[in-house]
Design an enzyme around this catalytic site. Structure first.
Site, PDB file in Angstrom:
ATOM      1  N   ASP A 166     -27.330  41.098  -3.694  1.00 27.73           N
ATOM      2  CA  ASP A 166     -27.169  40.515  -5.028  1.00 27.73           C
ATOM      3  C   ASP A 166     -27.110  38.998  -4.913  1.00 27.73           C
ATOM      4  O   ASP A 166     -27.581  38.428  -3.922  1.00 27.73           O
ATOM      5  CB  ASP A 166     -25.971  41.142  -5.770  1.00 27.73           C
ATOM      6  CG  ASP A 166     -24.637  40.840  -5.111  1.00 27.73           C
ATOM      7  OD1 ASP A 166     -24.621  40.030  -4.145  1.00 27.73           O
ATOM      8  OD2 ASP A 166     -23.608  41.394  -5.534  1.00 27.73           O
TER       9      ASP A 166
ATOM     10  N   ASP B   8      -6.158  19.829  25.281  1.00 26.82           N
ATOM     11  CA  ASP B   8      -4.970  19.103  24.823  1.00 26.82           C
ATOM     12  C   ASP B   8      -4.133  19.946  23.871  1.00 26.82           C
ATOM     13  O   ASP B   8      -2.908  19.849  23.863  1.00 26.82           O
ATOM     14  CB  ASP B   8      -5.377  17.792  24.129  1.00 26.82           C
ATOM     15  CG  ASP B   8      -5.428  16.647  25.121  1.00 26.82           C
ATOM     16  OD1 ASP B   8      -4.392  16.365  25.738  1.00 26.82           O
ATOM     17  OD2 ASP B   8      -6.507  16.056  25.289  1.00 26.82           O
TER      18      ASP B   8
HETATM   19  C1  GLV Z   1     -10.796  17.753  24.701  1.00 27.43           C
HETATM   20  O1  GLV Z   1     -10.577  16.598  24.500  1.00 27.43           O
HETATM   21  C2  GLV Z   1      -9.736  18.701  24.989  1.00 27.43           C
HETATM   22  O2  GLV Z   1      -8.585  18.251  25.068  1.00 27.43           O
HETATM   23  O3  GLV Z   1     -10.049  19.890  25.124  1.00 27.43           O
HETATM   24 MG    MG Z   2      -8.470  16.116  24.686  1.00 22.43          MG
END
Ligand code: GLV
Ligand code: MG
Length: 271
Positions: A253, A140
């Protein structure tokens, strides 16, 4: 502990039943993108029944709802928000303050950063009441910035920004899913990079990825051996008044003592 966090489609009864037998530290029953539009109501009913009736053990149980500002998302919260066994709502495409979801349901929240706006305002998201981890959605995200999934799957800028935001408020950053189910070495490489950047675990979409994620996000035998050696040498030298020593040619350290201690602490929670 969330070394592996398994997504299971919320409309697939057999997969839901099977998921409890797998070794994932955390399970997400998905009502969002794994469920086609026409099956949302059916999936919501199945997930609701499964949350209450399946024997989940002590692991974290989450549901990824639809966008909380959508009709489907509001229906998800209304239907599932009062189920005792449900620990956490996973919030997709999270942007802005999410506190009202926590206030109205008492559930913990794991937002997924997967839009340009979510990333640029990440502190608002991670600072919301009830948030105790934050995840990354590379597919996304690439859609949101008009880029490619292959670039954003392992993009160091985005990942570092998420780790810094999470660690600065004391919550866990969880790495994104890896879509090529046959490429196990690619999956492992991606998990190793994520661990090195500071992620505490990885989301997975197939049972075959669970064992690798659990292994990569646990200290290895070599790391534990190194940690014990550092602590032993440091403690001995600090008793004689020396705070910095050479151990096998490398400087050790106080910060190395802390790193070694964290490694041993991590291993005792993974046991
Ligand atoms: C997961 O939800 C993505 O969008 O990669
Ligand atoms: Mg997604």
């Amino acid at each position: 502990m969330r070394r592996s966090q398994l997504f299971v489609p919320g409309n697939m009864e057999r997969m839901i039943q099977k998921s409890r037998l797998l070794g994932a530290d955390s399970i997400i029953l998905d009502l969002e993108d794994a469920v086609p539009a026409g099956q949302k109501e059916k999936a919501r009913a199945l997930v609701s029944k499964s949350v209450s009736e399946v024997e989940w053990g002590r692991r974290e149980l989450c549901v990824r709802i639809n966008s909380p500002s959508s009709r489907q998302g509001r229906a998800d919260i209304a239907r599932l928000g009062s189920l005792d066994r449900l620990d956490t709502f996973v919030i997709p495409k999270a942007e802005g303050d999410l506190s009202t979801i926590h206030r109205s349901t008492g559930k913990r929240l794991i937002p997924i950063i997967e839009t340009a706006k979510g990333l640029s305002g990440i502190d608002l998201v991670t600072g919301s009441g009830g948030v105790d981890a934050v995840a990354y959605g590379a597919a996304d995200f690439s859609l949101s910035v008009a880029g490619s999934v292959s670039e954003y799957l392992d993009n160091v800028y985005v990942k570092t920004k998420i780790v810094v935001a999470a660690r600065s408020t004391g919550i866990d950053p969880i790495d994104n899913v890896f879509f090529d189910l046959k490429d196990m070495s690619g999956f492992e490489k991606s998990a190793r990079q994520a661990r090195a950047l500071g992620f505490s675990g990885k989301q997975v979409v197939h049972p075959s990825q669970i064992r690798t994620a659990n292994r990569v996000f646990s200290p290895s035998r070599e790391e534990l051996k190194w940690a014990r050696k550092v602590l032993g040498a440091y403690n001995k030298s600090s008793r004689s008044g020396k705070g910095a020593i050479a151990l096998e040619g490398a400087l050790v350290d106080e910060v190395h003592r802390k790193l070694a201690k964290r490694m041993l602490d991590d291993s005792s929670t993974a046991d």
